[in-house]
Scaffold this motif. Structure first.
Motif, PDB file in Angstrom:
ATOM      1  N   GLY A   1       9.941  29.452  -3.871  1.00  0.00           N
ATOM      2  CA  GLY A   1      10.003  29.422  -2.495  1.00  0.00           C
ATOM      3  C   GLY A   1      10.365  28.228  -1.853  1.00  0.00           C
ATOM      4  N   TYR A   2      10.442  27.069  -2.522  1.00  0.00           N
ATOM      5  CA  TYR A   2      10.746  25.749  -2.105  1.00  0.00           C
ATOM      6  C   TYR A   2      12.087  25.076  -2.263  1.00  0.00           C
ATOM      7  N   TRP A   3      12.982  25.823  -3.319  1.00  0.00           N
ATOM      8  CA  TRP A   3      14.212  25.138  -3.908  1.00  0.00           C
ATOM      9  C   TRP A   3      14.987  26.370  -4.691  1.00  0.00           C
ATOM     10  N   GLN A   4      16.152  25.758  -4.749  1.00  0.00           N
ATOM     11  CA  GLN A   4      17.019  26.950  -5.492  1.00  0.00           C
ATOM     12  C   GLN A   4      18.087  25.967  -6.404  1.00  0.00           C
ATOM     13  N   VAL A   5      18.492  26.433  -7.620  1.00  0.00           N
ATOM     14  CA  VAL A   5      19.403  25.870  -8.402  1.00  0.00           C
ATOM     15  C   VAL A   5      20.760  26.627  -8.272  1.00  0.00           C
ATOM     16  N   LEU A   6      21.979  25.966  -8.171  1.00  0.00           N
ATOM     17  CA  LEU A   6      23.059  26.616  -7.919  1.00  0.00           C
ATOM     18  C   LEU A   6      24.020  25.653  -8.780  1.00  0.00           C
ATOM     19  N   TYR A   7      25.142  26.355  -9.073  1.00  0.00           N
ATOM     20  CA  TYR A   7      26.438  25.806  -9.686  1.00  0.00           C
ATOM     21  C   TYR A   7      27.708  25.800  -8.908  1.00  0.00           C
ATOM     22  N   HIS A   8      28.605  25.180  -8.997  1.00  0.00           N
ATOM     23  CA  HIS A   8      29.940  25.215  -8.377  1.00  0.00           C
ATOM     24  C   HIS A   8      30.708  25.840  -9.111  1.00  0.00           C
ATOM     25  N   LYS A   9      31.344  27.069  -8.703  1.00  0.00           N
ATOM     26  CA  LYS A   9      32.136  28.055  -9.787  1.00  0.00           C
ATOM     27  C   LYS A   9      33.369  27.317 -10.411  1.00  0.00           C
ATOM     28  N   GLU A  10      33.914  26.269  -9.874  1.00  0.00           N
ATOM     29  CA  GLU A  10      35.087  25.888 -10.494  1.00  0.00           C
ATOM     30  C   GLU A  10      34.564  24.750 -11.353  1.00  0.00           C
ATOM     31  N   THR A  11      33.860  23.862 -10.889  1.00  0.00           N
ATOM     32  CA  THR A  11      33.524  22.526 -11.722  1.00  0.00           C
ATOM     33  C   THR A  11      32.136  22.874 -12.808  1.00  0.00           C
ATOM     34  N   LYS A  12      31.369  23.977 -12.432  1.00  0.00           N
ATOM     35  CA  LYS A  12      30.303  24.144 -13.214  1.00  0.00           C
ATOM     36  C   LYS A  12      29.022  23.202 -12.887  1.00  0.00           C
ATOM     37  N   VAL A  13      29.259  22.076 -12.000  1.00  0.00           N
ATOM     38  CA  VAL A  13      28.314  21.053 -11.740  1.00  0.00           C
ATOM     39  C   VAL A  13      27.113  21.735 -11.160  1.00  0.00           C
ATOM     40  N   MET A  14      25.879  21.578 -11.600  1.00  0.00           N
ATOM     41  CA  MET A  14      24.569  22.024 -11.237  1.00  0.00           C
ATOM     42  C   MET A  14      23.967  21.222  -9.784  1.00  0.00           C
TER      43      MET A  14
ATOM     44  N   VAL B   1      21.157  18.214  -3.818  1.00  0.00           N
ATOM     45  CA  VAL B   1      21.204  17.042  -4.766  1.00  0.00           C
ATOM     46  C   VAL B   1      21.919  17.603  -6.233  1.00  0.00           C
ATOM     47  N   VAL B   2      22.700  16.769  -6.587  1.00  0.00           N
ATOM     48  CA  VAL B   2      23.507  16.888  -7.745  1.00  0.00           C
ATOM     49  C   VAL B   2      22.329  16.831  -9.043  1.00  0.00           C
ATOM     50  N   MET B   3      22.411  17.750 -10.038  1.00  0.00           N
ATOM     51  CA  MET B   3      21.261  17.658 -11.246  1.00  0.00           C
ATOM     52  C   MET B   3      22.182  16.684 -12.213  1.00  0.00           C
ATOM     53  N   VAL B   4      21.241  15.732 -12.782  1.00  0.00           N
ATOM     54  CA  VAL B   4      22.021  14.566 -13.791  1.00  0.00           C
ATOM     55  C   VAL B   4      21.372  15.071 -15.243  1.00  0.00           C
ATOM     56  N   ASN B   5      22.320  14.647 -16.195  1.00  0.00           N
ATOM     57  CA  ASN B   5      21.649  14.534 -17.477  1.00  0.00           C
ATOM     58  C   ASN B   5      20.799  13.181 -17.687  1.00  0.00           C
ATOM     59  N   PRO B   6      20.115  12.882 -18.905  1.00  0.00           N
ATOM     60  CA  PRO B   6      19.424  11.710 -18.962  1.00  0.00           C
ATOM     61  C   PRO B   6      20.500  10.228 -19.303  1.00  0.00           C
ATOM     62  N   ASP B   7      21.869  10.785 -19.046  1.00  0.00           N
ATOM     63  CA  ASP B   7      22.570   9.354 -19.045  1.00  0.00           C
ATOM     64  C   ASP B   7      23.253   9.079 -17.765  1.00  0.00           C
ATOM     65  N   GLY B   8      22.900  10.103 -16.742  1.00  0.00           N
ATOM     66  CA  GLY B   8      23.420  10.042 -15.412  1.00  0.00           C
ATOM     67  C   GLY B   8      24.668  10.723 -14.970  1.00  0.00           C
ATOM     68  N   THR B   9      25.354  11.662 -16.035  1.00  0.00           N
ATOM     69  CA  THR B   9      26.446  12.386 -15.895  1.00  0.00           C
ATOM     70  C   THR B   9      26.043  13.600 -15.478  1.00  0.00           C
ATOM     71  N   PRO B  10      26.921  14.336 -14.465  1.00  0.00           N
ATOM     72  CA  PRO B  10      26.423  15.532 -13.842  1.00  0.00           C
ATOM     73  C   PRO B  10      26.083  16.870 -15.075  1.00  0.00           C
ATOM     74  N   GLN B  11      25.054  17.301 -14.564  1.00  0.00           N
ATOM     75  CA  GLN B  11      24.709  18.457 -15.421  1.00  0.00           C
ATOM     76  C   GLN B  11      25.464  19.790 -15.371  1.00  0.00           C
TER      77      GLN B  11
END
Length: 64
Positions: free
Chosen positions: A22-35, A49-59
């Motif tokens: 009800g408050y947010w959604q998770v999406l990914y970009h079709k070409e890059t797969k970035v979430m 907002v981009v989701m990141v892994n523990p090391d700061g790289t894009p999930q």
């Protein structure tokens, strides 16, 4: 694609929605797969907002 969009918009959208609450959604970009997380709450709708892994790289979407 976002709930309520037409099939035409869904086919042309650069994003695929994989989870929605009800408050947010998770999406990914079709070409890059970035979430991303996008807010759908009435007080902050549209925050994206981009989701990141523990090391700061894009999930990346792995299809699971």
């Amino acid at each position: 694609a976002v709930e309520g969009e037409s099939e035409e918009n869904e086919a042309t959208s650069m994003f695929v929605r994989v989870e929605h609450t009800g408050y947010w959604q998770v999406l990914y970009h079709k070409e890059t797969k970035v979430m991303y997380v996008a807010s759908t709450g009435s007080y902050n709708s549209g925050n994206f907002v981009v989701m990141v892994n523990p090391d700061g790289t894009p999930q990346l979407w792995d299809g699971k």
